[in-house]
Design a protein around this motif. Structure first.
Motif, PDB file in Angstrom:
ATOM      1  N   LEU A 281      33.821  62.731 -17.888  1.00 58.12           N
ATOM      2  CA  LEU A 281      34.627  62.850 -16.674  1.00 58.12           C
ATOM      3  C   LEU A 281      34.174  64.037 -15.833  1.00 58.12           C
ATOM      4  CD1 LEU A 281      38.137  62.118 -18.207  1.00 58.12           C
ATOM      5  CD2 LEU A 281      36.917  60.666 -16.586  1.00 58.12           C
ATOM      6  N   PHE A 282      33.895  65.149 -16.500  1.00 60.13           N
ATOM      7  CA  PHE A 282      33.418  66.338 -15.797  1.00 60.13           C
ATOM      8  C   PHE A 282      32.086  66.060 -15.102  1.00 60.13           C
ATOM      9  CE2 PHE A 282      30.070  69.510 -16.762  1.00 60.13           C
ATOM     10  CZ  PHE A 282      30.304  70.394 -15.713  1.00 60.13           C
ATOM     11  N   ALA A 283      31.145  65.448 -15.820  1.00 62.30           N
ATOM     12  CA  ALA A 283      29.803  65.234 -15.281  1.00 62.30           C
ATOM     13  C   ALA A 283      29.820  64.254 -14.118  1.00 62.30           C
ATOM     14  CB  ALA A 283      28.868  64.727 -16.388  1.00 62.30           C
ATOM     15  N   ILE A 284      30.539  63.138 -14.275  1.00 58.68           N
ATOM     16  CA  ILE A 284      30.556  62.140 -13.202  1.00 58.68           C
ATOM     17  C   ILE A 284      31.342  62.656 -12.009  1.00 58.68           C
ATOM     18  CG2 ILE A 284      32.606  60.849 -13.973  1.00 58.68           C
ATOM     19  CD1 ILE A 284      29.372  59.249 -12.696  1.00 58.68           C
ATOM     20  N   GLY A 285      32.416  63.407 -12.250  1.00 58.12           N
ATOM     21  CA  GLY A 285      33.197  63.970 -11.154  1.00 58.12           C
ATOM     22  C   GLY A 285      32.410  65.001 -10.375  1.00 58.12           C
ATOM     23  N   PHE A 286      31.702  65.882 -11.078  1.00 60.90           N
ATOM     24  CA  PHE A 286      30.930  66.930 -10.413  1.00 60.90           C
ATOM     25  C   PHE A 286      29.814  66.318  -9.564  1.00 60.90           C
ATOM     26  CE2 PHE A 286      27.577  70.161 -10.218  1.00 60.90           C
ATOM     27  CZ  PHE A 286      28.300  71.247  -9.748  1.00 60.90           C
TER      28      PHE A 286
ATOM     29  N   LEU B  44      48.697  64.343 -13.074  1.00 62.62           N
ATOM     30  CA  LEU B  44      48.194  65.565 -13.705  1.00 62.62           C
ATOM     31  C   LEU B  44      47.806  65.360 -15.159  1.00 62.62           C
ATOM     32  CD1 LEU B  44      50.617  68.248 -12.179  1.00 62.62           C
ATOM     33  CD2 LEU B  44      48.276  67.726 -11.498  1.00 62.62           C
ATOM     34  N   ASN B  45      47.656  64.082 -15.588  1.00 63.73           N
ATOM     35  CA  ASN B  45      47.154  63.884 -16.948  1.00 63.73           C
ATOM     36  C   ASN B  45      45.716  64.397 -17.023  1.00 63.73           C
ATOM     37  OD1 ASN B  45      45.131  61.485 -16.813  1.00 63.73           O
ATOM     38  ND2 ASN B  45      46.890  60.733 -15.654  1.00 63.73           N
ATOM     39  N   SER B  46      45.248  64.659 -18.206  1.00 66.13           N
ATOM     40  CA  SER B  46      43.987  65.382 -18.388  1.00 66.13           C
ATOM     41  C   SER B  46      42.807  64.696 -17.705  1.00 66.13           C
ATOM     42  CB  SER B  46      43.689  65.563 -19.878  1.00 66.13           C
ATOM     43  OG  SER B  46      43.579  64.308 -20.534  1.00 66.13           O
ATOM     44  N   SER B  47      42.733  63.362 -17.791  1.00 65.38           N
ATOM     45  CA  SER B  47      41.580  62.669 -17.216  1.00 65.38           C
ATOM     46  C   SER B  47      41.578  62.760 -15.695  1.00 65.38           C
ATOM     47  CB  SER B  47      41.551  61.206 -17.670  1.00 65.38           C
ATOM     48  OG  SER B  47      42.723  60.527 -17.267  1.00 65.38           O
TER      49      SER B  47
ATOM     50  N   LEU C 291      40.950  66.561 -14.585  1.00 63.55           N
ATOM     51  CA  LEU C 291      39.567  67.008 -14.745  1.00 63.55           C
ATOM     52  C   LEU C 291      38.638  66.289 -13.772  1.00 63.55           C
ATOM     53  CD1 LEU C 291      37.465  68.709 -16.219  1.00 63.55           C
ATOM     54  CD2 LEU C 291      37.296  66.895 -17.942  1.00 63.55           C
ATOM     55  N   LEU C 292      38.836  64.994 -13.597  1.00 65.27           N
ATOM     56  CA  LEU C 292      37.975  64.223 -12.696  1.00 65.27           C
ATOM     57  C   LEU C 292      38.102  64.730 -11.261  1.00 65.27           C
ATOM     58  CD1 LEU C 292      36.045  61.775 -12.461  1.00 65.27           C
ATOM     59  CD2 LEU C 292      38.063  60.369 -12.015  1.00 65.27           C
ATOM     60  N   VAL C 293      39.334  64.889 -10.785  1.00 61.38           N
ATOM     61  CA  VAL C 293      39.546  65.353  -9.411  1.00 61.38           C
ATOM     62  C   VAL C 293      39.080  66.803  -9.256  1.00 61.38           C
ATOM     63  CG1 VAL C 293      41.291  65.839  -7.649  1.00 61.38           C
ATOM     64  CG2 VAL C 293      41.443  63.745  -9.005  1.00 61.38           C
ATOM     65  N   GLY C 294      39.383  67.633 -10.263  1.00 59.64           N
ATOM     66  CA  GLY C 294      38.955  69.027 -10.197  1.00 59.64           C
ATOM     67  C   GLY C 294      37.448  69.171 -10.157  1.00 59.64           C
TER      68      GLY C 294
END
Length: 322
Positions: free
Chosen positions: A46-51, A171-174, A177-180
Protein backbone atom coordinates in the motif's frame (compact mmCIF):
# COMPACT_ATOMS: atom_id res chain seq x y z
CA UNK A 1 -10.64 -14.72 -26.44
CA UNK A 2 -6.88 -14.96 -27.01
CA UNK A 3 -5.70 -17.70 -24.66
CA UNK A 4 -2.20 -16.27 -24.73
CA UNK A 5 -3.34 -13.46 -22.42
CA UNK A 6 -4.41 -15.97 -19.77
CA UNK A 7 -1.20 -17.96 -20.22
CA UNK A 8 0.88 -14.79 -19.97
CA UNK A 9 -0.91 -13.83 -16.78
CA UNK A 10 -0.65 -17.27 -15.19
CA UNK A 11 3.06 -17.50 -15.96
CA UNK A 12 3.76 -14.31 -14.02
CA UNK A 13 5.79 -15.26 -10.89
CA UNK A 14 3.31 -13.59 -8.46
CA UNK A 15 0.39 -15.63 -9.86
CA UNK A 16 2.42 -18.85 -9.90
CA UNK A 17 3.33 -18.34 -6.25
CA UNK A 18 -0.38 -17.83 -5.50
CA UNK A 19 -0.96 -21.28 -7.01
CA UNK A 20 1.93 -22.63 -4.95
CA UNK A 21 0.27 -21.40 -1.77
CA UNK A 22 -3.03 -23.04 -2.70
CA UNK A 23 -1.23 -26.26 -3.61
CA UNK A 24 0.48 -26.32 -0.23
CA UNK A 25 -2.92 -26.44 1.49
CA UNK A 26 -4.36 -29.06 -0.87
CA UNK A 27 -1.41 -31.44 -0.36
CA UNK A 28 -1.41 -30.70 3.40
CA UNK A 29 2.08 -29.20 3.51
CA UNK A 30 3.05 -27.48 6.75
CA UNK A 31 4.03 -24.32 4.84
CA UNK A 32 2.86 -21.29 6.80
CA UNK A 33 3.68 -17.58 6.84
CA UNK A 34 3.91 -16.25 10.44
CA UNK A 35 0.96 -13.98 11.24
CA UNK A 36 2.75 -10.59 11.53
CA UNK A 37 4.53 -10.99 8.18
CA UNK A 38 1.52 -10.77 5.80
CA UNK A 39 0.34 -7.61 7.56
CA UNK A 40 3.77 -6.04 7.09
CA UNK A 41 3.84 -7.07 3.42
CA UNK A 42 0.38 -5.61 2.78
CA UNK A 43 1.36 -2.33 4.42
CA UNK A 44 4.49 -2.17 2.26
CA UNK A 45 2.47 -2.73 -0.93
CA UNK A 46 0.00 0.00 0.00
CA UNK A 47 2.84 2.37 0.85
CA UNK A 48 4.74 1.67 -2.38
CA UNK A 49 1.76 1.92 -4.73
CA UNK A 50 0.41 5.00 -2.94
CA UNK A 51 3.74 6.81 -3.02
CA UNK A 52 4.28 6.07 -6.71
CA UNK A 53 0.74 7.19 -7.47
CA UNK A 54 1.36 10.53 -5.74
CA UNK A 55 4.54 11.12 -7.73
CA UNK A 56 2.71 10.33 -10.99
CA UNK A 57 -0.23 12.51 -10.01
CA UNK A 58 1.97 15.59 -9.66
CA UNK A 59 3.45 14.84 -13.09
CA UNK A 60 0.06 14.60 -14.79
CA UNK A 61 -1.60 17.37 -12.81
CA UNK A 62 -5.29 17.61 -11.91
CA UNK A 63 -6.74 17.50 -15.43
CA UNK A 64 -10.31 17.04 -16.63
CA UNK A 65 -9.52 13.40 -17.37
CA UNK A 66 -8.29 12.85 -13.80
CA UNK A 67 -11.40 14.49 -12.32
CA UNK A 68 -13.78 12.47 -14.52
CA UNK A 69 -11.97 9.24 -13.62
CA UNK A 70 -12.18 9.94 -9.89
CA UNK A 71 -15.86 10.88 -10.13
CA UNK A 72 -16.57 7.67 -12.06
CA UNK A 73 -14.73 5.68 -9.38
CA UNK A 74 -16.84 7.15 -6.59
CA UNK A 75 -20.02 6.62 -8.63
CA UNK A 76 -19.26 2.91 -9.07
CA UNK A 77 -18.35 2.56 -5.38
CA UNK A 78 -21.88 3.75 -4.53
CA UNK A 79 -23.79 2.12 -7.39
CA UNK A 80 -22.44 -1.44 -7.03
CA UNK A 81 -23.50 -2.02 -3.40
CA UNK A 82 -26.99 -0.65 -4.12
CA UNK A 83 -27.87 -2.84 -7.08
CA UNK A 84 -26.14 -5.96 -5.72
CA UNK A 85 -27.99 -5.55 -2.41
CA UNK A 86 -31.35 -5.98 -4.14
CA UNK A 87 -30.08 -8.99 -6.09
CA UNK A 88 -28.79 -10.61 -2.91
CA UNK A 89 -32.05 -9.91 -1.05
CA UNK A 90 -33.70 -12.44 -3.35
CA UNK A 91 -31.96 -15.20 -1.37
CA UNK A 92 -30.44 -13.65 1.77
CA UNK A 93 -31.56 -11.57 4.72
CA UNK A 94 -30.86 -7.84 4.95
CA UNK A 95 -27.73 -8.16 7.09
CA UNK A 96 -25.93 -10.68 4.90
CA UNK A 97 -27.07 -8.96 1.69
CA UNK A 98 -25.79 -5.56 2.86
CA UNK A 99 -22.45 -6.97 4.08
CA UNK A 100 -21.78 -8.82 0.82
CA UNK A 101 -22.97 -5.85 -1.27
CA UNK A 102 -20.57 -3.54 0.60
CA UNK A 103 -17.77 -6.04 0.08
CA UNK A 104 -18.31 -6.02 -3.69
CA UNK A 105 -18.77 -2.25 -3.80
CA UNK A 106 -15.31 -1.78 -2.34
CA UNK A 107 -11.99 -2.88 -3.82
CA UNK A 108 -9.04 -5.24 -3.48
CA UNK A 109 -5.77 -3.33 -3.51
CA UNK A 110 -3.78 -6.51 -4.19
CA UNK A 111 -5.87 -7.29 -7.28
CA UNK A 112 -5.17 -3.75 -8.49
CA UNK A 113 -1.45 -4.18 -7.83
CA UNK A 114 -1.41 -7.56 -9.62
CA UNK A 115 -3.11 -5.95 -12.62
CA UNK A 116 -0.47 -3.20 -12.59
CA UNK A 117 2.26 -5.85 -12.65
CA UNK A 118 0.48 -7.59 -15.56
CA UNK A 119 0.37 -4.35 -17.55
CA UNK A 120 4.04 -3.71 -16.84
CA UNK A 121 4.89 -7.23 -18.03
CA UNK A 122 3.03 -6.58 -21.30
CA UNK A 123 4.57 -3.14 -21.73
CA UNK A 124 1.19 -1.34 -21.58
CA UNK A 125 1.41 2.13 -20.05
CA UNK A 126 -0.94 3.32 -17.30
CA UNK A 127 -1.22 6.47 -15.23
CA UNK A 128 -0.20 6.56 -11.59
CA UNK A 129 -3.18 8.71 -10.63
CA UNK A 130 -5.33 5.57 -10.85
CA UNK A 131 -4.12 4.95 -7.28
CA UNK A 132 -6.24 7.95 -6.27
CA UNK A 133 -9.27 6.14 -7.71
CA UNK A 134 -8.26 3.10 -5.65
CA UNK A 135 -8.16 5.22 -2.49
CA UNK A 136 -11.54 6.83 -3.18
CA UNK A 137 -13.36 3.53 -3.77
CA UNK A 138 -12.45 1.91 -0.45
CA UNK A 139 -14.79 3.72 1.93
CA UNK A 140 -18.09 4.72 0.19
CA UNK A 141 -19.29 1.12 -0.04
CA UNK A 142 -19.06 0.73 3.73
CA UNK A 143 -21.26 3.79 4.25
CA UNK A 144 -23.78 2.69 1.59
CA UNK A 145 -23.95 -0.82 3.07
CA UNK A 146 -24.76 0.51 6.53
CA UNK A 147 -27.39 2.88 5.17
CA UNK A 148 -29.04 -0.08 3.40
CA UNK A 149 -29.11 -2.02 6.66
CA UNK A 150 -30.67 0.93 8.44
CA UNK A 151 -33.32 1.39 5.74
CA UNK A 152 -34.34 -2.21 5.16
CA UNK A 153 -34.20 -4.00 8.51
CA UNK A 154 -37.68 -5.21 9.38
CA UNK A 155 -37.13 -5.27 13.15
CA UNK A 156 -36.95 -1.50 13.51
CA UNK A 157 -34.29 1.07 12.75
CA UNK A 158 -30.83 0.24 14.02
CA UNK A 159 -28.74 2.90 15.70
CA UNK A 160 -25.15 2.97 14.54
CA UNK A 161 -22.38 4.79 16.31
CA UNK A 162 -21.66 6.82 13.19
CA UNK A 163 -18.45 8.21 14.64
CA UNK A 164 -17.09 4.65 14.82
CA UNK A 165 -18.43 3.88 11.35
CA UNK A 166 -16.71 6.89 9.79
CA UNK A 167 -13.53 6.15 11.73
CA UNK A 168 -13.48 2.61 10.38
CA UNK A 169 -14.42 3.68 6.84
CA UNK A 170 -11.97 6.54 6.35
CA UNK A 171 -9.21 6.00 8.91
CA UNK A 172 -8.68 2.24 8.82
CA UNK A 173 -5.03 1.33 8.36
CA UNK A 174 -5.18 0.52 4.64
CA UNK A 175 -7.03 3.71 3.64
CA UNK A 176 -4.95 5.91 5.94
CA UNK A 177 -1.61 4.55 4.70
CA UNK A 178 -2.64 4.57 1.04
CA UNK A 179 -3.92 8.16 1.12
CA UNK A 180 -1.03 9.33 3.29
CA UNK A 181 1.55 7.78 0.94
CA UNK A 182 -0.24 9.31 -2.04
CA UNK A 183 -0.06 12.78 -0.47
CA UNK A 184 3.62 12.40 0.48
CA UNK A 185 4.44 11.24 -3.05
CA UNK A 186 2.55 14.23 -4.42
CA UNK A 187 4.39 16.66 -2.11
CA UNK A 188 7.90 15.27 -2.65
CA UNK A 189 7.57 14.54 -6.37
CA UNK A 190 10.53 13.34 -8.42
CA UNK A 191 13.06 14.08 -5.68
CA UNK A 192 11.19 11.86 -3.24
CA UNK A 193 10.93 9.13 -5.86
CA UNK A 194 14.69 9.14 -6.47
CA UNK A 195 15.36 8.87 -2.74
CA UNK A 196 12.97 5.95 -2.17
CA UNK A 197 13.19 4.19 -5.54
CA UNK A 198 15.47 1.35 -4.35
CA UNK A 199 12.89 0.56 -1.66
CA UNK A 200 9.62 1.29 -3.44
CA UNK A 201 10.59 -0.09 -6.86
CA UNK A 202 13.45 -2.56 -6.42
CA UNK A 203 11.70 -4.66 -3.76
CA UNK A 204 8.16 -4.27 -5.02
CA UNK A 205 7.68 -7.36 -7.20
CA UNK A 206 9.49 -9.67 -4.81
CA UNK A 207 7.27 -8.60 -1.93
CA UNK A 208 4.13 -8.80 -4.09
CA UNK A 209 5.12 -12.36 -5.03
CA UNK A 210 5.67 -13.39 -1.41
CA UNK A 211 2.39 -11.76 -0.37
CA UNK A 212 0.48 -13.68 -3.05
CA UNK A 213 2.05 -16.89 -1.77
CA UNK A 214 0.38 -16.16 1.57
CA UNK A 215 -2.87 -15.20 -0.18
CA UNK A 216 -2.86 -18.59 -1.88
CA UNK A 217 -2.60 -20.28 1.51
CA UNK A 218 -5.45 -18.19 2.94
CA UNK A 219 -7.72 -18.57 -0.11
CA UNK A 220 -7.34 -22.37 -0.17
CA UNK A 221 -8.23 -22.59 3.52
CA UNK A 222 -11.37 -20.54 2.87
CA UNK A 223 -12.63 -22.86 0.14
CA UNK A 224 -14.29 -25.13 2.70
CA UNK A 225 -16.48 -22.19 3.74
CA UNK A 226 -17.96 -22.16 0.24
CA UNK A 227 -19.87 -25.35 1.09
CA UNK A 228 -22.06 -23.15 3.28
CA UNK A 229 -22.76 -20.58 0.57
CA UNK A 230 -24.35 -22.76 -2.10
CA UNK A 231 -24.30 -22.30 -5.85
CA UNK A 232 -26.08 -18.93 -5.69
CA UNK A 233 -23.24 -17.09 -3.97
CA UNK A 234 -20.52 -18.91 -5.89
CA UNK A 235 -22.18 -17.85 -9.15
CA UNK A 236 -22.63 -14.33 -7.76
CA UNK A 237 -18.92 -14.14 -6.88
CA UNK A 238 -17.94 -14.90 -10.49
CA UNK A 239 -20.66 -13.24 -12.56
CA UNK A 240 -20.96 -9.95 -10.66
CA UNK A 241 -17.25 -9.08 -11.12
CA UNK A 242 -17.62 -9.70 -14.87
CA UNK A 243 -20.73 -7.51 -14.99
CA UNK A 244 -19.09 -4.75 -12.93
CA UNK A 245 -15.98 -4.87 -15.11
CA UNK A 246 -18.16 -4.57 -18.21
CA UNK A 247 -19.91 -1.50 -16.79
CA UNK A 248 -16.51 -0.07 -15.83
CA UNK A 249 -15.15 -0.59 -19.34
CA UNK A 250 -18.13 1.17 -20.91
CA UNK A 251 -17.61 4.12 -18.56
CA UNK A 252 -13.88 4.12 -19.33
CA UNK A 253 -14.58 4.10 -23.07
CA UNK A 254 -17.06 6.95 -22.69
CA UNK A 255 -14.58 9.05 -20.69
CA UNK A 256 -11.78 8.23 -23.12
CA UNK A 257 -9.36 6.50 -20.76
CA UNK A 258 -6.27 4.93 -22.36
CA UNK A 259 -6.25 1.13 -22.37
CA UNK A 260 -3.95 0.67 -19.37
CA UNK A 261 -6.05 2.97 -17.18
CA UNK A 262 -9.24 1.30 -18.43
CA UNK A 263 -7.99 -2.11 -17.31
CA UNK A 264 -7.15 -0.81 -13.84
CA UNK A 265 -10.55 0.88 -13.60
CA UNK A 266 -12.29 -2.34 -14.66
CA UNK A 267 -10.31 -4.28 -12.06
CA UNK A 268 -11.32 -1.79 -9.36
CA UNK A 269 -14.97 -2.17 -10.38
CA UNK A 270 -14.71 -5.96 -10.48
CA UNK A 271 -12.79 -6.62 -7.26
CA UNK A 272 -14.13 -7.20 -3.75
CA UNK A 273 -12.68 -6.21 -0.40
CA UNK A 274 -11.53 -8.99 1.90
CA UNK A 275 -9.82 -6.82 4.55
CA UNK A 276 -11.24 -3.32 5.15
CA UNK A 277 -14.94 -3.95 4.54
CA UNK A 278 -15.10 -7.27 6.44
CA UNK A 279 -13.42 -5.55 9.41
CA UNK A 280 -16.00 -2.76 9.29
CA UNK A 281 -18.91 -5.18 8.90
CA UNK A 282 -17.81 -7.24 11.88
CA UNK A 283 -17.86 -4.07 13.97
CA UNK A 284 -21.10 -2.53 12.74
CA UNK A 285 -23.23 -5.43 11.44
CA UNK A 286 -22.47 -8.37 13.76
CA UNK A 287 -25.67 -10.08 12.57
CA UNK A 288 -24.07 -10.75 9.17
CA UNK A 289 -22.25 -14.06 8.69
CA UNK A 290 -18.51 -13.44 8.01
CA UNK A 291 -18.09 -16.84 6.35
CA UNK A 292 -20.36 -15.59 3.55
CA UNK A 293 -18.84 -12.21 2.73
CA UNK A 294 -15.22 -13.18 3.40
CA UNK A 295 -15.19 -16.54 1.61
CA UNK A 296 -16.94 -15.29 -1.53
CA UNK A 297 -14.53 -12.36 -1.88
CA UNK A 298 -11.35 -14.18 -0.93
CA UNK A 299 -11.87 -17.76 -2.10
CA UNK A 300 -13.78 -17.06 -5.34
CA UNK A 301 -13.59 -13.48 -6.63
CA UNK A 302 -9.94 -12.80 -5.76
CA UNK A 303 -8.55 -15.96 -7.45
CA UNK A 304 -10.92 -15.52 -10.40
CA UNK A 305 -9.77 -11.96 -11.00
CA UNK A 306 -6.03 -12.54 -10.76
CA UNK A 307 -6.09 -15.75 -12.84
CA UNK A 308 -8.83 -15.22 -15.45
CA UNK A 309 -10.44 -11.83 -14.85
CA UNK A 310 -7.50 -9.54 -15.60
CA UNK A 311 -6.74 -11.03 -19.06
CA UNK A 312 -10.51 -11.30 -19.75
CA UNK A 313 -11.01 -7.60 -19.07
CA UNK A 314 -7.99 -6.74 -21.24
CA UNK A 315 -9.55 -8.78 -24.04
CA UNK A 316 -12.73 -6.73 -23.64
CA UNK A 317 -10.65 -3.56 -23.94
CA UNK A 318 -9.04 -4.82 -27.13
CA UNK A 319 -12.54 -5.27 -28.59
CA UNK A 320 -13.99 -1.95 -27.39
CA UNK A 321 -10.96 0.19 -28.25
CA UNK A 322 -10.66 -0.97 -31.86
Amino acid sequence: MDGSLIVSNILNPPVLFFFLGMTAVFVKSDLEIPAPVPKLLSLYLLFAIGFKGGVELIKSGITQEVILTLLAAMLMACFVPIYTFFLLRLRLDTYDAAAIAATYGSISAVTFITASAFLTELGIAFDGYMVAALALMESPAIIVGLILVNLFTTDGKRDFAWSEVLQEAFLNSSVFLLVGSLLIGFLTGEHGWQVLEPFTQGLFYGILTFFLLDMGLVAARRIKDLQKTGIFLISFAILIPILNAGIGLLIARFIGMPQGDALLFAVLCASASYIAVPAAMRLTVPEANPSLYVSTALAVTFPFNIIVGIPLYLYGINLLWR
